[in-house]
Motif scaffolding. Structure first.
Motif, PDB file in Angstrom:
ATOM      1  N   THR A  92       6.679  -0.471   0.025  1.00 48.99           N
ATOM      2  CA  THR A  92       7.055   0.510  -0.746  1.00 48.99           C
ATOM      3  C   THR A  92       5.952   2.266  -0.911  1.00 48.99           C
ATOM      4  O   THR A  92       7.167   2.796  -0.126  1.00 48.99           O
ATOM      5  CB  THR A  92       7.930   0.223  -1.653  1.00 48.99           C
ATOM      6  N   SER A 121      -0.174   2.089   7.707  1.00 51.09           N
ATOM      7  CA  SER A 121       1.016   0.943   7.782  1.00 51.09           C
ATOM      8  C   SER A 121       0.571  -0.335   7.258  1.00 51.09           C
ATOM      9  O   SER A 121      -0.953   0.093   6.636  1.00 51.09           O
ATOM     10  CB  SER A 121       0.624   0.461   8.961  1.00 51.09           C
ATOM     11  N   THR A 157       5.672   3.568   2.725  1.00 52.40           N
ATOM     12  CA  THR A 157       6.776   3.937   3.368  1.00 52.40           C
ATOM     13  C   THR A 157       6.689   5.474   3.174  1.00 52.40           C
ATOM     14  O   THR A 157       6.794   6.242   3.316  1.00 52.40           O
ATOM     15  CB  THR A 157       8.156   3.391   2.635  1.00 52.40           C
ATOM     16  N   SER A 201       6.905   9.136   4.524  1.00 46.73           N
ATOM     17  CA  SER A 201       7.574  10.066   4.596  1.00 46.73           C
ATOM     18  C   SER A 201       6.881  11.157   4.357  1.00 46.73           C
ATOM     19  O   SER A 201       7.101  11.943   4.922  1.00 46.73           O
ATOM     20  CB  SER A 201       9.084   9.311   3.873  1.00 46.73           C
TER      21      SER A 201
END
Lengths: 395, 635
Positions: B164, B244, B167, B171
């Motif tokens: 999470t 990643s 990610t 963003s």
């Protein structure tokens, strides 16, 4: 220095939140009664509390062990008392039987009573506890340790007893092996046995004798020979003469640190044997006594001598039972002492645990009221200055 | 006159703009991340006249926002530190709560197990006491596996949280990159700094510092390059680099962090620090993995000690004891980059030398080397890795088969999976080996006062069941012979010192006489009342058998509680300290960049007055013009 409106409010709020959370922590301590709830509160103290709790639990378990041991030892004491009483009665019967005026049927009546006493002894030796375990079997306690075949009794138990922990560094035996209580007793007077020669024609008997000088005693088979009614000679197994003299009935005959007494009138050629004592058990002693009393072929001298020897063995056995009783009593005392010592140490442990983990109510309540006061002050002061703004005064 | 008018008009326009800026400040006084803006009033250039240079008014040169790069950096770095410590404290606190309980924790359960052994020692043939012991063994197993399962669960949640966070970071990076492009365009196009966009970008950077530590470098074109951790480029100008999660080298379910660079993905896990992500990675390596390994060490010790003692004893049926516990084996994981076909068989040989570390076995330059996976320290091994002569190190025995490729490596985890495989193997209470395999007795004809202890079988594999006679040839010399008369041991007698032979040990105390004998015979089912092996097991459980002979089983349990407690306590207090630093930095920045309503109110008054005065001035200018016209028309 200018202060932004936002940061003023944010800081005041953060401080009130901090006071709030301190207050809630204190409240939680008060309601649980614990100031040490997690290891992160105080890692060292938490480890100590864990160790103290483990020691406390261990001490309580050791007291439980002690109670179990006490029950077992008390049962053992009962059995030993029963055995002692039976043996004492047997001794009385033996003394009674050592009377040359008794008839064969008189002696046989005594033998019958002795038979009963032997059964009493056997059942005392095969006593069981509440779980059905045999007290005198040692570690082999699931089957009766004493087994009778014919007139002889053998010991089938083991030679070791369990140790049980009753204190931090203290263990105690939970019983005694049957072999040490009822078997493996020294026969005769403990050092040697005396017997009447089977071919004797005189009516002299010999007593169990005693060792007057242990340092001078030489274990060997000695033969006391009467060359006449008044002259005797003691030879060892090699034929060497170790003692000789003239005989008077009832006087002591000494040789090699030992002494025996012959009573009555020996005939020329009569012999008596003095041999190192083997091992006997209480059962073999009584069996021997019963056989002697029932015999119709033994001479009075032989009967007197054998009963004398049996009484000596019974005394040895009674002595041994006394020693075992004393040892059991000593162990019971040790358990009691360990128990009261455990009480003291448990109290100390609980005090230490409480000091480390329990909240001090006086301190916590004081802390609670001072934190409440601080929070109140912060809230009131914020309320009174938060609405101040120049805009209030612009019309 | 024209000048009067122009000057006045310039003033009106300037003050109107200044009032706009003030009104915008007041409107955004509660907006997080808003920097207070100031209209820069500069005088118009002077006009040359005969009387000298006369100023021609005022104009707004630009609108600057109150911003200090140093203050912003301090806020972000303290935010990253605080987030990291806070996350570590939260993760550690979970495990701390799990393990902390003095009344029902691990040491309490171990003590209950020992208590059940004590009860058994009072009545070894009681089936009730035996059943109670098995129940305690079950309870202890359940507690250990429960803890292990919980920690595994926390680990799974942590891996999800890592995903999470990655990610979120991506963003935010994307947002910063697109703002970079916009800001550069606006700056190039108008020549003025787009304050609102820059505020937005700063807000995104603040949020990013919650996830990972951040540093920035400003480009002349207004773009901001963003670096995370130890200096890994996340945003370069208008291009974000993709962060990643990648499977770690040895274990695909453990996530490492990868960063796109130069066309590929580089493993940057060790370069990541700070923020929630840094805190999670720390929690994994400082709390969860060590805790699981330490629990495993305890499980291995428990199973090994109890099982060895079972083998040294006789159960209620007369058979030698079977193992009481099953325990998980050593986990070996090959690196995903391995090229060879080597396989390893690793077993534990010595619980005293066993640690709670993992190890890396590497094949390099034609030889196998071992190093500690946590410290990197190299560990010497004996042996050559064959089954006849295995590698021995760190309490492990390693047999290698197959052909390794150059550079191949394996991760050895001696205790990590031990607890998961812990279970009670015995089902019947009669299988508990309470008695010793041999019984002792004193000879019936002994004349001395020597006493013999119970016999313990110290080495079940070298125990030869037979009737042994221990004879004292003199008061100080003894001999042990077997039933065939062969001599198996002899020596000088020393009261209380163990006499050992064929895997058995007995102790004689007191003063035996010459000719005294003692026998040691194999136990039979009739000896089920013997508690010797129970006593021996209690001694073994309480002895210092771990960590090179320095720690007992309960000591190891307490060490684990203390270790986790200390990590939690330190993280919590460091987090609190860092939070206060962060608050101070935020306050300093806010005091510079934040809106003070009183200040804005005063400025508003000032510009309002000036505007009114300027309007008056325009009227005056009009009146003077009218006067002039009237004078010309009338005259």
């Amino acid at each position: 220095m200018p202060i932004s409106t936002v940061s003023f409010q944010a800081n005041a709020l953060a401080e009130m939140e901090a006071l709030d959370s301190a207050l809630s922590q204190t409240q939680s301590e008060l309601s649980t009664g614990l100031k040490l709830q997690n290891a992160s509160d105080n890692p060292v103290a938490m480890v100590e509390v864990n160790q103290l709790n483990a020691a406390l639990s261990g001490s309580q378990q050791q007291v439980t062990n002690g109670n179990a041991v006490t029950s077992a030892l008390q049962l053992e004491q009962n059995s030993l008392t029963n055995a002692t009483n039976a043996l004492q009665s047997a001794r009385d019967l033996a003394v009674e039987g050592n009377n040359t005026d008794l008839t064969l049927s008189d002696r046989q009546a005594l033998a019958a009573q002795l038979q009963q006493l032997q059964q009493t002894l056997l059942s005392a030796a095969n006593s069981q506890d509440a779980n059905g375990d045999y007290l005198f079997g040692g570690t082999a306690n699931t089957a009766p340790p004493f087994v009778q075949t014919g007139s002889s009794v053998s010991y089938q138990g083991s030679g070791q007893v369990n140790q049980v922990q009753i204190g931090p560094d203290q263990s105690v035996s939970v019983g005694d092996t049957g072999s040490s209580v009822f078997m493996n007793l020294a026969a005769g007077n403990g050092t040697f046995t005396t017997s009447v020669g089977s071919g004797n024609t005189g009516n002299a008997s010999i007593d169990p004798g005693s060792v007057t000088d242990p340092a001078a005693w030489v274990p060997d088979v000695y033969t006391l020979t009467f060359s006449s009614a008044t002259q005797y000679q003691v030879t060892n197994s090699a034929g060497t003469v170790v003692g000789a003299g003239s005989y008077t009935s009832g006087n002591a005959i000494s040789f090699n640190g030992a002494q025996v007494t012959v009573s009555g009138t020996p005939a020329a050629g009569d012999t008596f044997t003095i041999a190192p004592a083997g091992k006997a058990s209480v059962f073999s002693t009584l069996s021997g006594l019963i056989t002697t009393l029932n015999s119709s072929t033994l001479s009075n001298a032989q009967i007197t001598t054998q009963i004398g020897g049996a009484i000596g063995q019974i005394d040895t056995a009674l002595n041994n039972l006394d020693n075992v009783q004393a040892a059991v009593g000593g162990r019971l005392n040790a358990v009691t002492a360990a128990g009261s010592s455990a009480q003291t140490s448990q109290t100390n442990l609980q005090t230490s645990i409480s000091q480390l983990s329990n909240v001090d109510y006086a301190q916590a309540v004081t802390q609670l009221s001072s934190q409440e006061l601080a929070l109140q002050a912060a809230q009131e002061s914020y309320a009174s200055i938060a609405h101040l703004s120049l805009f209030n005064y612009l019309s | 006159m024209a000048d009067l008018l122009n000057t006045s008009v310039s003033g009106l326009l300037a003050f109107q703009q200044a009032l706009d800026v003030t009104s915008n400040n007041i409107a955004n006084s509660a907006t997080p991340g808003y920097s207070v803006e100031t209209a820069n009033l500069v005088p118009e250039p002077g006009q040359a006249t005969a009387a000298g240079y006369v100023g021609s008014g005022v104009e707004v040169d630009g609108i600057t926002r109150a911003y200090d790069e140093l203050l912003a950096q301090q806020v972000r770095s303290s935010q990253a530190s605080y987030s990291s410590l806070n996350t570590l404290a939260t993760q550690a606190s979970q495990v701390d709560n799990l393990l902390s309980s003095s009344s029902s924790g691990l040491t309490s359960s171990l003590q209950s197990f020992v208590n059940a052994l004590q009860t058994l020692s009072s009545s070894p043939d009681s089936s009730g006491a035996r059943q109670a012991l098995l129940s305690e063994a079950q309870a202890l197993t359940q507690q250990l596996t429960g803890y292990d399962g919980q920690i595994t669960q926390y680990g799974g949640q942590l891996e999800q949280q890592i995903g999470t966070d990655v990610t979120q970071i991506n963003s935010l990076a994307g947002g910063i990159a697109s703002l970079n492009t916009q800001i550069a365009n606006d700056l190039a196009g108008s020549g003025n700094a787009p304050n609102q966009l820059m505020d937005q970008r700063d807000t995104l950077l603040d949020q990013l510092s919650q996830y990972v530590s951040v540093s920035t470098a400003t480009q002349p074109n207004g773009m901001l390059d963003v670096y995370i951790g130890s200096g890994q480029a996340l945003v370069t100008g208008g291009t974000p680099q993709q962060l990643s999660t990648i499977p770690s080298l040895y274990n695909a379910s453990v996530l490492d962090i990868g960063l796109a660079s130069g066309g590929g993905t580089a493993d940057v896990t060790s370069e990541i620090s700070g923020g929630d992500l840094g805190g999670l990675l720390s929690a994994r390596s400082q709390v969860l993995d060590p805790a699981q390994n330490a629990l495993g060490q305890i499980s291995v010790a428990l199973a090994t000690i109890v099982n060895q003692q079972q083998a040294s004893g006789m159960d209620a049926t007369g058979a030698a004891g079977q193992p009481m516990f099953n325990v998980g084996g050593v986990q070996t994981l090959g690196a995903s980059t391995n090229t060879g076909s080597a396989t390893l068989a690793v077993t534990r040989t010595d619980i005293s030398a066993l640690t709670s570390d993992d190890y890396t076995l590497r094949y390099q330059g034609g030889a196998w080397t071992l190093e500690d996976a946590t410290t990197g320290q190299s560990i010497a091994m004996t042996g050559n890795g064959t089954s006849a002569n295995p590698f021995q190190a760190a309490g492990l025995s390693i047999v290698v088969s197959g052909t390794p490729g150059a550079g191949d490596s394996f991760l050895l985890q001696p205790t990590a999976t031990a607890t998961a495989g812990l279970s009670v193997a015995l089902t019947n209470p009669s299988q508990i080996a309470a008695a010793s395999l041999a019984q002792t007795a004193a000879g019936a004809d002994n004349t001395g006062n020597g006493t013999i202890s119970a016999a313990t079988i110290t080495n079940p594999s070298s125990w030869v069941p037979d009737t042994y006679t221990l004879a004292f040839t003199s008061a100080s010399q003894y001999q042990v012979t077997n039933s065939g008369g062969a001599l198996v041991a002899s020596g000088i007698y020393s009261a209380g010192q163990p006499i050992t032979f064929n895997g058995a040990a007995v102790t004689v105390s007191g003063a035996p006489a010459a000719g005294d004998t003692f026998t040691v015979t194999p136990s039979t089912a009739a000896d089920a009342g013997d508690n010797t092996n129970v006593v021996a097991l209690m001694n073994a459980l309480g002895a210092n058998t771990l960590n090179g002979g320095t720690t007992s089983l309960s000591g190891a349990a307490n060490d684990l509680v203390a270790q986790i407690g200390t990590v939690t306590q330190q993280a919590q207090s460091s987090a609190t300290a860092e939070q206060s630093v962060n608050q101070d930095a935020a306050t300093a920045r806010s005091n510079l960049s934040g809106v003070n309503l009183d200040q804005q109110a005063a400025q508003m008054l000032q510009f309002e007055q000036a505007y009114q005065a300027m309007a008056q001035m325009i009227q005056t200018s009009s009146q003077t013009f009218n006067s002039l016209i009237t004078a010309i028309t009338d005259g």
